[in-house]
Design a protein around this motif. Structure first.
Motif, short mmCIF file in Angstrom:
data_model
loop_
_atom_site.label_atom_id
_atom_site.label_comp_id
_atom_site.label_asym_id
_atom_site.label_seq_id
_atom_site.Cartn_x
_atom_site.Cartn_y
_atom_site.Cartn_z
N ALA A 107 -4.98 -11.29 -9.65
CA ALA A 107 -4.74 -9.96 -10.20
C ALA A 107 -4.66 -10.01 -11.72
N THR A 143 -3.74 -3.25 1.76
CA THR A 143 -2.62 -2.58 1.09
C THR A 143 -2.10 -3.50 -0.02
N PRO A 144 -1.52 -2.92 -1.08
CA PRO A 144 -1.00 -3.76 -2.17
C PRO A 144 0.05 -4.75 -1.67
N GLN A 145 0.01 -5.95 -2.23
CA GLN A 145 0.98 -6.97 -1.84
C GLN A 145 2.25 -6.86 -2.69
#
Length: 626
Positions: A96, A593-595
């Motif tokens: 990221a 989905t976002p971690q």
């Protein structure tokens, strides 16, 4: 989609997502044992590190995109090439651009990624690296304009093929997605901003430092060290933790500290001279948890087990092997470490030795670690031994079928009969009671042995342990299966075919062995509190949640700040994303989905050597011996 759905898109993904390794499955136990034996032969007769001496090698610098940068972000991850979901979850967090973490501001991606060992499980091969490491990391970061540098040091699993595949993957300067590799050997030295240095050591299955590796660091590191320089040493295993049981475990790292970092050999004067540099951080994986040992300072006062307050002057020893492999326990870690211990056989060592104390926060913490360890024997747990390792249940079932036939023959001889079937048919209530008492005695005997041994050695009862105990447990289960068969034989018509009785015996033995036999084995593993068997408490469960890594920042003020980060759960739901900005389009998996990433403990700071802390004890000018 889950991993099973992803496996339907292998051609588009260009790798095959893998399930976590089932470490107690018979296939894995056998394969790993063979590879360990072969690796030991390589270590004794064909040390690849000696051959690497013929390869060109130099000093690396980071960041690649801006060698003159005044600060840098660094990521450290270890023990990563296991199941896809855990490995890819960590890789996605590492890739990221900016990582949102509760508390501090978003943390930028590292310009340097350090892989701390065991990049593939269970054994190294080109295919295994592709499926378990390169594929997930290439998918997480297909490209990056800042060209982050990736360096890797080998762990024991990387060495199980003699280091052949490791050198092909990491030592040929080929990119892995957006990460760039530049090392040409299995060890390296990287010059960082603000007079920091990063060193990666190849200890080759716990062996000594080979001559080419020693000469590499004497040529490229020692001559460049100046007073006030600080060094981060990455090793393949936390040998400092083993020093209590193995006094010489830390010797190699201590020798490196004294003879490469703190002193160097002056070829002009033919004497050793102080460099004025110091190791400020030891960083490793191998143990699949997070733990930190902080140096005790002279003004801390007495008490080796006290919680040490944050102090940038402290040197730190950090273990973070949360990159993807099964979670390991933390509740047996020693509380204090004198390094090296007084019983070490090193000829020259620091006296008095510096002392390090375990920080309060580990991951998992001690309470959760104990709770998770019990899952191997909890039949309601998804990580119960036979449920997590179906092959192990099959193996125990087969073993008990064989034992049942042997015991049935012994029972027939005891009854004075040559035909086991006749003995089963003719068994009466007294025989049934005798078998039942024998089974109970075999089950109770391990506890008697354990308690008696404990009273003799430690003056307190202890849980049963040792290979004899597990054998007695399994014989108790097989005898119980024979008892059940005798009971059934008394309830069915005598006209039944004799082979039916043997079939009943085998079925009862297989079911009892796969369930009760596996459960007793799991309880034996749970009761064992040291050694390889105790490690099976966690490896047998293959827990693929509780993952993480360490993100570090060297600031313009010369201080190193560490952010220990955790992903409490691995991603189980994935989307497919097409990568079009390459010569040939391909598809990569991305989390649906976002971690959620959080701090394991508050960020802590390590000051550069000379920034307010007393220097370490000077090394003796004489050559040290390991």
């Amino acid at each position: 989609m889950d991993i099973h759905e992803l496996r339907k898109h292998v051609e588009a993904l260009r790798f095959t997502p893998q399930e976590p390794v089932r470490w107690l499955a018979p296939k894995e136990l056998t394969r790993t044992a063979v590879k360990v034996a072969l690796a030991a032969m390589f270590a004794d007769y064909s040390d690849k590190r000696e051959i690497q001496g013929a390869l060109e090698a130099g000093l690396l610098r980071a960041p690649l995109a801006d060698p003159g940068a005044e600060e840098i972000w660094i990521d450290f991850v270890a023990d990563l090439g296991d199941g896809f979901e855990a490995t890819a979850s960590v890789a996605s967090a590492l890739a990221a651009d900016r990582l949102a973490v509760a508390g501090p501001a978003p943390l930028p991606r590292g310009s340097l990624l350090v892989l701390g060992g065991d990049q593939v499980y269970p054994v190294a091969s080109t295919t295994a690296y592709e499926d378990r490491m390169k594929g997930p990391y290439r998918a997480a970061l297909p490209s990056a304009p800042d060209e982050p540098l990736m360096v890797a040091l080998p762990g024991n699993h990387d060495w199980y093929d003699g280091l052949t595949a490791f050198l092909r993957v990491f030592a040929q300067e080929s990119p892995i997605g957006g990460w760039q590799t530049r090392q040409t050997r299995s060890y390296f030295a990287v010059e960082l901003p603000q007079r920091w240095w990063l060193v990666g050591l190849d200890s080759q299955l716990g062996s000594y430092f080979d001559d080419p590796q020693r000469r590499y660091f004497e040529t490229h590191l020692s001559p460049r060290l100046r007073p006030g320089d600080s060094v981060i040493v990455c090793s393949a295993a936390p040998t400092w933790v083993k020093s209590g049981e193995e006094p010489d475990a830390f010797n190699s790292l201590h020798w490196f500290d004294r003879n490469i970092v703190r002193t160097r050999f002056d070829r002009t004067t033919r004497k050793r001279e102080d460099t004025g540099a110091s190791i400020r951080l030891w960083l490793t994986g191998d143990k699949h948890h997070y733990a930190r040992y902080a140096e005790r300072l002279p003004d801390d006062g007495p008490g080796a087990d006290d919680a040490l307050p944050p102090d940038p002057r402290r040197r730190q020893m950090v273990t973070c092997g949360l990159g993807g492999a099964y979670l390991a326990a933390t509740h047996r870690l020693p509380k204090a470490l004198p390094l090296p211990p007084a019983t070490s056989r090193m000829r020259e060592k620091d006296d008095p030795p510096p002392a390090f104390a375990l920080a309060q926060q580990t991951y998992p913490d001690a309470g959760e670690s104990r709770s998770l360890a019990r899952g191997i024997a909890a039949f309601w747990s998804p990580h119960w031994l036979p449920r997590r390792n179906p092959g192990f249940a099959v193996l125990t079932g087969v073993v008990h079928m064989v034992l049942a036939l042997i015991l049935c023959g012994a029972f027939a001889l005891a009854e004075g009969r040559h035909n086991p079937v006749d003995a089963l048919r003719a068994a009466d209530g007294d025989d049934l009671l005798g078998l039942l008492c024998t089974s109970a005695a075999l089950f109770v005997l391990p506890f008697v042995i354990g308690w008696w041994t404990g009273l003799l050695r430690e003056r307190r009862p202890v849980a049963p342990s040792g290979p004899v105990v597990v054998v007695l447990f399994q014989l108790a289960v097989t005898t119980a299966a024979l008892t059940g068969t005798v009971a059934i034989a008394q309830l069915v018509p005598s006209s039944w075919n004799g082979f039916m009785f043997l079939a009943i015996l085998l079925v009862v033995a297989a079911v009892a062995g796969a369930s009760l036999g596996s459960q007793l084995f799991a309880l034996w593993v749970l009761w064992t509190n040291h050694g390889l068997v105790a490690e099976w408490q966690m490896s047998g469960q293959s827990i693929d949640d509780h993952k993480g890594f360490v993100r570090m920042h060297i600031g313009r003020d010369g201080r190193l700040t560490l952010y220990p980060l955790a992903l409490d759960g691995a991603c189980r739901d994935w989307d497919l994303d097409e990568v079009a900005d390459t010569p040939a389009a391909w598809t990569r998996p991305v989390p649906a989905t976002p971690q959620t990433v959080r701090l394991i403990e508050e960020p802590f700071v390590i000051a550069r050597h000379g920034q307010g802390q007393p220097p370490p004890a000077p090394a003796d000018p004489a050559e040290d011996a390991v």
